[in-house]
Design an enzyme around this catalytic site. Sequence first.
Site, PDB file in Angstrom:
ATOM      1  N   ASN A  12       0.865  -1.178   0.000  1.00  0.00           N
ATOM      2  CA  ASN A  12       0.000   0.000   0.000  1.00  0.00           C
ATOM      3  C   ASN A  12       0.901   1.227   0.000  1.00  0.00           C
ATOM      4  OD1 ASN A  12      -1.791   2.054   0.522  1.00  0.00           O
ATOM      5  ND2 ASN A  12      -2.361   1.344   2.577  1.00  0.00           N
ATOM      6  N   TRP A  13       1.038   1.823  -1.168  1.00  0.00           N
ATOM      7  CA  TRP A  13       2.003   2.925  -1.312  1.00  0.00           C
ATOM      8  C   TRP A  13       1.459   4.236  -0.745  1.00  0.00           C
ATOM      9  CZ3 TRP A  13       4.301   2.296  -6.978  1.00  0.00           C
ATOM     10  CH2 TRP A  13       4.978   1.078  -7.048  1.00  0.00           C
ATOM     11  N   LYS A  14       0.189   4.250  -0.412  1.00  0.00           N
ATOM     12  CA  LYS A  14      -0.438   5.460   0.152  1.00  0.00           C
ATOM     13  C   LYS A  14      -0.178   6.668  -0.756  1.00  0.00           C
ATOM     14  CE  LYS A  14      -0.349   3.315   4.646  1.00  0.00           C
ATOM     15  NZ  LYS A  14      -0.295   3.425   6.109  1.00  0.00           N
ATOM     16  N   HIS A  99      -9.648   1.287   4.520  1.00  0.00           N
ATOM     17  CA  HIS A  99      -8.415   1.471   5.296  1.00  0.00           C
ATOM     18  C   HIS A  99      -8.705   2.443   6.449  1.00  0.00           C
ATOM     19  CE1 HIS A  99      -4.367   2.674   6.414  1.00  0.00           C
ATOM     20  NE2 HIS A  99      -3.940   1.589   5.804  1.00  0.00           N
ATOM     21  N   GLU A 101      -7.131   4.839   7.549  1.00  0.00           N
ATOM     22  CA  GLU A 101      -6.882   6.250   7.218  1.00  0.00           C
ATOM     23  C   GLU A 101      -8.067   6.850   6.475  1.00  0.00           C
ATOM     24  OE1 GLU A 101      -3.065   5.578   5.417  1.00  0.00           O
ATOM     25  OE2 GLU A 101      -2.273   5.068   7.403  1.00  0.00           O
ATOM     26  N   GLU A 169      -5.737  -4.714  10.495  1.00  0.00           N
ATOM     27  CA  GLU A 169      -4.711  -3.703  10.729  1.00  0.00           C
ATOM     28  C   GLU A 169      -5.064  -2.909  11.981  1.00  0.00           C
ATOM     29  OE1 GLU A 169      -2.537  -2.623   6.819  1.00  0.00           O
ATOM     30  OE2 GLU A 169      -4.268  -1.321   7.031  1.00  0.00           O
ATOM     31  N   GLY A 175       2.250   2.332  10.794  1.00  0.00           N
ATOM     32  CA  GLY A 175       3.255   3.382  10.675  1.00  0.00           C
ATOM     33  C   GLY A 175       3.954   3.729  11.972  1.00  0.00           C
ATOM     34  N   SER A 212       3.019  -2.100  10.475  1.00  0.00           N
ATOM     35  CA  SER A 212       4.451  -2.195  10.793  1.00  0.00           C
ATOM     36  C   SER A 212       5.062  -3.559  10.481  1.00  0.00           C
ATOM     37  CB  SER A 212       4.705  -1.799  12.255  1.00  0.00           C
ATOM     38  OG  SER A 212       4.354  -0.444  12.456  1.00  0.00           O
ATOM     39  N   GLY A 233       2.690  -1.130   4.385  1.00  0.00           N
ATOM     40  CA  GLY A 233       2.724   0.277   4.027  1.00  0.00           C
ATOM     41  C   GLY A 233       4.155   0.745   3.812  1.00  0.00           C
ATOM     42  N   GLY A 234       4.750   1.309   4.845  1.00  0.00           N
ATOM     43  CA  GLY A 234       6.075   1.923   4.739  1.00  0.00           C
ATOM     44  C   GLY A 234       7.120   1.052   4.058  1.00  0.00           C
TER      45      GLY A 234
HETATM   46  P1  PGA Z   1       2.638   0.312   7.712  1.00  0.00           P
HETATM   47  O1  PGA Z   1       1.197   0.552   7.038  1.00  0.00           O
HETATM   48  O2  PGA Z   1       3.183  -0.955   7.154  1.00  0.00           O
HETATM   49  O3  PGA Z   1       3.435   1.525   7.309  1.00  0.00           O
HETATM   50  O4  PGA Z   1       2.416   0.233   9.189  1.00  0.00           O
HETATM   51  C1  PGA Z   1       0.319  -0.518   6.839  1.00  0.00           C
HETATM   52  C2  PGA Z   1      -0.958  -0.017   6.210  1.00  0.00           C
HETATM   53  O5  PGA Z   1      -1.449   1.051   6.587  1.00  0.00           O
HETATM   54  O6  PGA Z   1      -1.525  -0.684   5.309  1.00  0.00           O
END
Ligand code: PGA
Length: 252
Positions: A12-14, A99, A101, A169, A175, A212, A233-234
């Site tokens: 997930n590149w956001k 998600h 977010e 999640e 993050g 994470s 994500g990251g």
């Molecule tokens: P993260 O994000 O790996 O940076 O914690 C995961 C996500 O939000 O899908």
Amino acid sequence: MTPGVRPLIAGNWKMHGTLRDAAALAEAVRAGAPAVVERADLLLCPPFVHLHVVAASMAWKPVALGAQDCAAQEKGAHTGDVSAPMLADAGCGYVILGHSERRADHGETDALVRAKAAAAIAAGLVPVICVGESEAQRDAGQAEDVVAAQVAGSLPEGFAAAKGVVAYEPVWAIGTGRTPTEADIAAMHARLRREVSAGQGDATTRLLYGGSVKPGNAAAILALPNVDGALVGGASLVAADFLAIAAAVAAG
Ligand code: PGA
């Protein structure tokens, strides 16, 4: 892992990077993919405006393409939105929905997530539906019930037939570099399996863990029962890290 279920490692590149960055990252993942695709399906979810360069890089299909959201409506006067049929037309096979977010930034409810997922399925996309508790909810001992309610409210009819995916999640793990204990992940995924199977999913629905996930913790997390992959994500912004996470899937 769930026996007989092919793992999925999703990036997930956001909202990161330029077109040039997206092309380079996609190319680096594509180059490393042959070493890991025996073990797991790979999925990249760039921002909408970067889909086309990633689609071009993925033309030979060892890696799937997905978006990070779609509209609940098929078409029409919805300024700023992108429909599921548009995503399918752009080469997407998957779409991340609900998600945390988006639930936080845009007030997305379970009902809206379910409507979006229904639209995705109608367009031939595989929805990846995200659920997860806040830190306060976990501290209050409500984590499993919160997640069960999100599953019940967010998965539409036809989810199992569409091979829909659920990603657990915990909001406080996204993050932050913090993760639940392996025992907590296993307990949540066991509950998730029961809820998903009793609802719109089935015993082979892929259940991802996200929050994470890094090369250093991936093997332990991915070895847990009912953890059928990861939503990253990251670490998905660094091709070597994303590929290392996929390589951490135990050889089947
Ligand atoms: P993260 O994000 O790996 O940076 O914690 C995961 C996500 O939000 O899908």
